[in-house]
Write a protein that holds these residues in place. Structure first.
Motif, PDB file in Angstrom:
ATOM      1  N   SER A   1      39.062  77.048 -58.520  1.00  0.00           N
ATOM      2  CA  SER A   1      39.764  75.675 -59.117  1.00  0.00           C
ATOM      3  C   SER A   1      40.263  74.407 -58.279  1.00  0.00           C
ATOM      4  O   SER A   1      39.563  73.422 -58.203  1.00  0.00           O
ATOM      5  CB  SER A   1      40.809  75.824 -60.143  1.00  0.00           C
TER       6      SER A   1
ATOM      7  N   TYR B   1      38.274  70.817 -57.997  1.00  0.00           N
ATOM      8  CA  TYR B   1      39.036  69.744 -57.773  1.00  0.00           C
ATOM      9  C   TYR B   1      39.026  68.852 -56.513  1.00  0.00           C
ATOM     10  O   TYR B   1      38.701  67.687 -56.891  1.00  0.00           O
ATOM     11  CB  TYR B   1      40.435  70.201 -58.066  1.00  0.00           C
TER      12      TYR B   1
ATOM     13  N   ALA C   1      36.750  78.486 -63.634  1.00  0.00           N
ATOM     14  CA  ALA C   1      37.163  77.227 -63.219  1.00  0.00           C
ATOM     15  C   ALA C   1      36.641  75.971 -63.689  1.00  0.00           C
ATOM     16  O   ALA C   1      37.397  74.806 -63.616  1.00  0.00           O
ATOM     17  CB  ALA C   1      36.872  77.260 -61.488  1.00  0.00           C
TER      18      ALA C   1
ATOM     19  N   VAL D   1      38.773  72.517 -64.645  1.00  0.00           N
ATOM     20  CA  VAL D   1      38.654  71.305 -63.930  1.00  0.00           C
ATOM     21  C   VAL D   1      37.936  70.261 -64.874  1.00  0.00           C
ATOM     22  O   VAL D   1      38.331  69.018 -64.788  1.00  0.00           O
ATOM     23  CB  VAL D   1      37.863  71.367 -62.760  1.00  0.00           C
TER      24      VAL D   1
END
Length: 243
Positions: free
Chosen positions: A22, A26, A206, A210
């Motif tokens: 993640s 991000y 993930a 996100v």
């Protein structure tokens, strides 16, 4: 310029495999990341290996040191826009039943620690940046089953907490999501006998973190969505026959 530049994500329990993926995703979307964990050495190594020093701040955070949570939040380098609670602890059900210290650790990490820090964050009305809180829950918390009900009960409690928090924060236009996750190829599941066809990769999960939208319950993977709804709908007599 990425529209998310100058926005900040705080990931609590950032040393998990899903959390690390993640972080990478991000950053790809233009966020800065505050990665918090007890094991800062492992996080520092991850940051160094991926050359992320300019985008990631590594912070020390202990989910079960409740008395430290207010100070931790007050001393954050920035007021976050997004919070991800990814801390988790799991032992098998037999250990949870026979050794209360193991059960207690699951309760404290998976539920009490989350409530402690998220209450502090959610009730800081001076943080006008806050727009989303994401909690990582589990399919184990959908119904009580004899193979994993001690762990599952901690996740059920967490999901219920997040549902109420979502209602509490709606008037401030803050979205709360519960990611209800099945099996993932991560450290926490090492040694367990799992159905290989149902195991998801950390980077896949993930993506759902996100890219979380407005729905409260987010279940990655269509197979797990089907399992989720079957578990929700099954009568108790059939649930009792499940492992």
């Amino acid at each position: 310029m990425n529209q998310n530049t100058n926005k900040t994500v705080l990931i609590l329990g950032a040393n998990s495999d899903v959390a690390k993926q993640s972080i990478l995703q991000y950053i790809e979307k233009g966020f800065s990341v505050m990665a918090a964990s007890r094991n800062t050495l492992s996080l520092e190594k991850f940051v160094q290996q991926n050359s992320l020093h300019s985008q990631v701040s590594v912070l020390s955070f202990d989910s079960v040191d409740f008395d430290s949570h207010q100070k931790f939040y007050d001393e954050l380098p920035a007021k976050p826009h997004i919070i991800v609670y990814a801390a988790g602890f799991l032992v098998d059900n037999e250990r949870g039943l026979t050794d209360f210290k193991d059960a207690q650790q699951m309760i404290m990490v998976n539920y009490m620690g989350a409530v402690s820090i998220l209450n502090i964050i959610a009730m800081d009305k001076s943080n006008e940046n806050l727009e989303r809180i994401i909690g990582l829950s589990s399919l184990s918390g959908v119904r009580g089953r004899k193979s994993n009900f001690v762990y599952g009960s901690t996740k059920a409690a967490f999901t219920t907490y997040l549902a109420g928090l979502r209602q509490e924060l709606k008037q401030r236009n803050i979205t709360v999501n519960a990611l209800v996750i099945g099996y993932i190829r991560t450290k926490i599941n090492e040694g367990l006998e799992l159905n290989e066809s149902l195991i998801m990769e950390p980077d896949y999960v993930a993506k759902f973190i996100v890219n979380a939208g407005n729905s409260f319950t987010i279940v990655p993977n269509f197979k797990w969505k089907l399992i989720y709804w079957i578990l929700k709908m099954l009568p108790e007599s059939l649930v009792a026959k499940l492992p």
